[in-house]
Motif scaffolding. Sequence first.
Motif, mmCIF file in Angstrom:
data_model
loop_
_atom_site.group_PDB
_atom_site.id
_atom_site.type_symbol
_atom_site.label_atom_id
_atom_site.label_comp_id
_atom_site.label_asym_id
_atom_site.label_seq_id
_atom_site.Cartn_x
_atom_site.Cartn_y
_atom_site.Cartn_z
ATOM 1 N N ILE A 655 0.846 -1.194 0.000
ATOM 2 C CA ILE A 655 0.000 0.000 0.000
ATOM 3 C C ILE A 655 0.884 1.248 0.000
ATOM 4 O O ILE A 655 0.648 2.197 -0.757
ATOM 5 C CB ILE A 655 -0.948 0.005 1.209
ATOM 6 N N ARG A 656 1.919 1.237 0.853
ATOM 7 C CA ARG A 656 2.842 2.379 0.921
ATOM 8 C C ARG A 656 3.448 2.670 -0.445
ATOM 9 O O ARG A 656 3.480 3.827 -0.892
ATOM 10 C CB ARG A 656 3.967 2.069 1.913
ATOM 11 N N ASP A 657 3.915 1.646 -1.128
ATOM 12 C CA ASP A 657 4.573 1.853 -2.420
ATOM 13 C C ASP A 657 3.622 2.483 -3.439
ATOM 14 O O ASP A 657 4.027 3.334 -4.241
ATOM 15 C CB ASP A 657 5.113 0.532 -2.955
ATOM 16 N N GLU A 658 2.355 2.067 -3.415
ATOM 17 C CA GLU A 658 1.392 2.638 -4.358
ATOM 18 C C GLU A 658 1.060 4.083 -4.001
ATOM 19 O O GLU A 658 0.870 4.924 -4.890
ATOM 20 C CB GLU A 658 0.119 1.791 -4.387
ATOM 21 N N ILE A 659 0.986 4.398 -2.690
ATOM 22 C CA ILE A 659 0.746 5.785 -2.277
ATOM 23 C C ILE A 659 1.910 6.665 -2.721
ATOM 24 O O ILE A 659 1.714 7.786 -3.211
ATOM 25 C CB ILE A 659 0.544 5.863 -0.749
ATOM 26 N N ILE A 660 3.136 6.145 -2.565
ATOM 27 C CA ILE A 660 4.314 6.899 -3.011
ATOM 28 C C ILE A 660 4.240 7.157 -4.511
ATOM 29 O O ILE A 660 4.553 8.259 -4.983
ATOM 30 C CB ILE A 660 5.606 6.138 -2.641
ATOM 31 N N GLU A 661 3.821 6.153 -5.293
ATOM 32 C CA GLU A 661 3.703 6.337 -6.752
ATOM 33 C C GLU A 661 2.711 7.448 -7.076
ATOM 34 O O GLU A 661 2.959 8.289 -7.941
ATOM 35 C CB GLU A 661 3.266 5.031 -7.417
ATOM 36 N N ILE A 662 1.582 7.461 -6.384
ATOM 37 C CA ILE A 662 0.572 8.494 -6.650
ATOM 38 C C ILE A 662 1.095 9.872 -6.263
ATOM 39 O O ILE A 662 0.968 10.845 -7.020
ATOM 40 C CB ILE A 662 -0.737 8.172 -5.905
ATOM 41 N N LEU A 663 1.725 9.981 -5.096
ATOM 42 C CA LEU A 663 2.213 11.280 -4.636
ATOM 43 C C LEU A 663 3.463 11.720 -5.405
ATOM 44 O O LEU A 663 3.875 12.874 -5.281
ATOM 45 C CB LEU A 663 2.509 11.232 -3.136
ATOM 46 N N SER A 664 4.052 10.838 -6.198
ATOM 47 C CA SER A 664 5.211 11.200 -7.021
ATOM 48 C C SER A 664 4.795 11.744 -8.377
ATOM 49 O O SER A 664 5.645 12.192 -9.151
ATOM 50 C CB SER A 664 6.120 9.980 -7.213
ATOM 51 N N GLU A 665 3.496 11.692 -8.698
ATOM 52 C CA GLU A 665 3.027 12.252 -9.961
ATOM 53 C C GLU A 665 3.253 13.762 -9.973
ATOM 54 O O GLU A 665 3.347 14.404 -8.918
ATOM 55 C CB GLU A 665 1.541 11.948 -10.155
ATOM 56 N N ALA A 666 3.326 14.332 -11.173
ATOM 57 C CA ALA A 666 3.601 15.764 -11.290
ATOM 58 C C ALA A 666 2.540 16.593 -10.566
ATOM 59 O O ALA A 666 2.845 17.641 -9.987
ATOM 60 C CB ALA A 666 3.678 16.160 -12.760
ATOM 61 N N ARG A 667 1.292 16.125 -10.607
ATOM 62 C CA ARG A 667 0.206 16.856 -9.941
ATOM 63 C C ARG A 667 -0.733 15.827 -9.322
ATOM 64 O O ARG A 667 -1.706 15.409 -9.939
ATOM 65 C CB ARG A 667 -0.527 17.729 -10.967
ATOM 66 N N PRO A 668 -0.450 15.428 -8.079
ATOM 67 C CA PRO A 668 -1.210 14.319 -7.491
ATOM 68 C C PRO A 668 -2.579 14.679 -6.945
ATOM 69 O O PRO A 668 -3.354 13.782 -6.610
ATOM 70 C CB PRO A 668 -0.293 13.841 -6.357
ATOM 71 N N LEU A 669 -2.911 15.971 -6.813
ATOM 72 C CA LEU A 669 -4.174 16.336 -6.183
ATOM 73 C C LEU A 669 -5.388 15.685 -6.843
ATOM 74 O O LEU A 669 -6.265 15.171 -6.148
ATOM 75 C CB LEU A 669 -4.340 17.861 -6.133
ATOM 76 N N PRO A 670 -5.503 15.674 -8.187
ATOM 77 C CA PRO A 670 -6.678 15.009 -8.782
ATOM 78 C C PRO A 670 -6.779 13.540 -8.377
ATOM 79 O O PRO A 670 -7.886 13.035 -8.158
ATOM 80 C CB PRO A 670 -6.436 15.165 -10.290
ATOM 81 N N ALA A 671 -5.641 12.856 -8.263
ATOM 82 C CA ALA A 671 -5.678 11.445 -7.852
ATOM 83 C C ALA A 671 -6.125 11.327 -6.396
ATOM 84 O O ALA A 671 -6.872 10.403 -6.031
ATOM 85 C CB ALA A 671 -4.309 10.810 -8.041
ATOM 86 N N VAL A 672 -5.679 12.253 -5.530
ATOM 87 C CA VAL A 672 -6.093 12.229 -4.128
ATOM 88 C C VAL A 672 -7.598 12.484 -4.035
ATOM 89 O O VAL A 672 -8.304 11.853 -3.240
ATOM 90 C CB VAL A 672 -5.296 13.258 -3.314
ATOM 91 N N ARG A 673 -8.095 13.423 -4.844
ATOM 92 C CA ARG A 673 -9.553 13.667 -4.879
ATOM 93 C C ARG A 673 -10.293 12.389 -5.252
ATOM 94 O O ARG A 673 -11.311 12.047 -4.647
ATOM 95 C CB ARG A 673 -9.860 14.755 -5.916
ATOM 96 N N ARG A 674 -9.775 11.704 -6.270
ATOM 97 C CA ARG A 674 -10.428 10.476 -6.725
ATOM 98 C C ARG A 674 -10.343 9.396 -5.650
ATOM 99 O O ARG A 674 -11.291 8.614 -5.473
ATOM 100 C CB ARG A 674 -9.757 10.026 -8.012
ATOM 101 N N MET A 675 -9.239 9.345 -4.927
ATOM 102 C CA MET A 675 -9.106 8.377 -3.836
ATOM 103 C C MET A 675 -10.178 8.619 -2.778
ATOM 104 O O MET A 675 -10.762 7.668 -2.242
ATOM 105 C CB MET A 675 -7.713 8.471 -3.212
ATOM 106 N N GLN A 676 -10.434 9.890 -2.484
ATOM 107 C CA GLN A 676 -11.479 10.180 -1.498
ATOM 108 C C GLN A 676 -12.847 9.794 -2.045
ATOM 109 O O GLN A 676 -13.668 9.202 -1.334
ATOM 110 C CB GLN A 676 -11.463 11.662 -1.132
#
Length: 870
Positions: A655-676
């Motif tokens: 899980i940690r590794d996948e969160i790191i991949e998402i937060l390493s994107e150039a602009r992770p906010l849209p992905a965080v919104r989608r996660m919520q």
Amino acid sequence: MSHVPGVEVIIGHTHADFDALASMVAASKLYPQARMMLTGAVDQAVKEFLALYRHAFPIEPSKGVRALNIQRLVIVDTRVPSRLGEFRDFVSNPQVEVIIFDHHPATAESVVGDEDHACLYGATTTMLVGLLRDRGIRITPLEATLFCLGIYEETGCLLFPDTTPEDIECAAWCLRQGAMLTVVSRFMRRPLSDDQHALLNALLTNARTHTIQGYRVLTAHAEIDHYVDELAVLTSRLLDIGLPDAVFTAVRMRDRVYVVGRSQEQTVNVAQAVSFLGGGGHPTAASATLRGAQAEAVEAEVVARLQAELQPACRARDIMSSPAVVMTEAEATVGAAWEKAVRFGFSGYPVLEQGRLRGVVTRRDLEKAVSHGMQASPLRTIVSAPAITIEPDMPLPDIQRVLLERDVGRAPVVDHHQLLGIVSRSDLLRVFHGVGPERPSPQSEAVERLRALPAAVQQLLEGAGDVGDEGRYPTFVVGGFVRDLLLGVENLDIDLVVEGDGIQFARTLARRLGGRVKSHQKFGTAVITLPDDTRVDVATARIEFYTRPAALPEVTASPLKQDLYRRDFTINALAVRLNRGPFGTLYDFFSARRDLREGVVRVLHNLSFVDDPTRIFRAIRFEQRYHFRMDSHTETLLRQAVEGDIFQHLSNERIRDEIIEILSEARPLPAVRRMQELKVLRLIHPRIHLNSKLVAIMEEITAVLVQYGSVLPGLDRWLIYFMGLVSQIPAEAIADIARRYRIPQVQQSKLGLDKTSVTHVLRTLYPPELRPSGVYRVLKPLSTEAVVYLLARTRLQPVRQKVADYLRQGRTVTPLVTGQDLLRWGYPEGPEMGRLLQAVLGAQIDGEIGTVEEAHLWLGHRNPAPAENR
């Protein structure tokens, strides 16, 4: 001598059809000052249309054209000078501006215009109507009707294989503008005249069917003493009779032979087939005209040309799963075969006896046998012989007939009793729907993009193909590299798959490239590390079976198609062949190109998220990275997996590794919104909730990284976003997250900021009198990631300026004075030396000193060395 004013003229080709006429009229809406002029005779249907509606379309004959002072010539639906009648000389006049709108592929004879508008639409009318629509130019219902005629005629009423979505969209737009389909239908379904009936009968009498490279090609010739128009219509009628792959007609009328080609398949390129006759067109419709030839001789020349140049049709060897998915021996038990079918999801597989094919066992057969208690019986007791087989060179229509007539879902491909592979009904459907191997050509999408890669990458891929050839391994580059290759996105992470021994392949390739290999025998995989630290992943093509959710898979060797089927999403299930012969062949078994075009993230099977819950994170990441969207079925499966608490089976590290991949994107906010939105964000910690304040923090982090990221190499970008993500929860919760997800100690030490310490540091930096050395003392103990985070957390301009100056210059200051200097100047060793070094460094940062000599003087004035040490 009086001056002749310059004019603009719009023309089409000789023997204008509806596409040419409609394109001329559409162009006149773009160039309202231009005169529309014919270049010669027109098709009979066009002649009848103009007889009724000429009042609405002021088209002039070309008589007297040479007296015109043409300054601009707009040419539509052709770019071939020989089809321009009296206008052919104007295209080479440098005083004439030439503008071309055409959907036919360019040839050696083609004119190059000052403006050249080319397209791959089914009709030239489509391109011009699209411009009218996009520019908001109004059209009348009659003009819309003519435009529909142009599109319908050229695309076979939107049924020809080269019809594009844009053709359909423009036809629909014309309907919305009032196009009259009753008029379109009248001219599309015109009855044949007596002369046309007679000519069609003559062609049918002389028709011959040839099998050329697996394609059925019908040719026909005739000779008549007068001109009969619309040979193209008669040729299309022949295409509907018996449904061959292509039709060629050659008819001598008076002193000329008219040749027309029509094709059901773009792979039978009729334009290429008649190009040696001086003709042209596009892959599914072309024509040519010759003087002083005999129709039957021309027909024979076309056949000879096809036999010499036509590429083989798709055959069994091109679409089969090879080697066969899984084989089993006739002496194996029914129970073992049933377990294998269930475990790997097979609907059937070949059964061998003493090395030869005995038959095919289906899952239905096995299920019935198990229900009758035959688990211990050998397979040969339920397999009928002989098996229905096909040869490797059997073309698709014949394969279809075999499967249909024998009512079987699959057939082994056998050559001299040797099993080469298996073709199933689903293989045929994929090809019929345009999914599967794409034949390579110098112009194919994959080949073109491979040639645009850096030279070192091209050499690596070609070297891999050579190693595959030497070992007789079909070799492919697969996955995200191919996805991004087609999207035009840079991605140099190379994953290779071989249908053979992947580890041995990796060792051979590494020796050739001077790299080293680390292998994983259990999974048939290896990693090659090259001298420049480039990594190349190599895998044996394999099937994976998950014994329980989120477990590591059990694997067995398989063909490419099954290897791709085990992947997460269709867009990652693409492969490009690297072996020399078929280099550049693109394999798409699961409609991945369609999903790339439409921006869809789609799972390959219903248990995808159950097999590997980390795919939930990857689905979100790919959605946001490429601005795609999950299809409704995939999103439903994802939500069901989340609601079923599927993550309880997943380790915290994954899980940690996948969160790191998402937060390493150039602009992770849209992905965080989608996660919520998908109730995934709560996995990090139940108290993390994306509210307006947290959104503002994440957006500001992005803004700071855009501004400063390029001058701060080596940043753990994800860590900065992680600080923002946990900024609203207590320090003890942050520590719990770090422990639970086993964030490496070096990165835990970089965190160093919680809600309380952020406020404290920013207050410390606020006083206007705080000098740069004071800023340095406050920020130096923090990681660079923490300082970037601080910059994102304050809106106070004085504080922002201090932090920004530190990031740009202050954090990398090199002290002018060292301990050795102090000893040389007479200062004793001890705790006081550290204080003096800090004082000198502070003066240096504040700009009070700039050289070692100035530092010596500055220090002597404030802290002279003891006399006994001087």
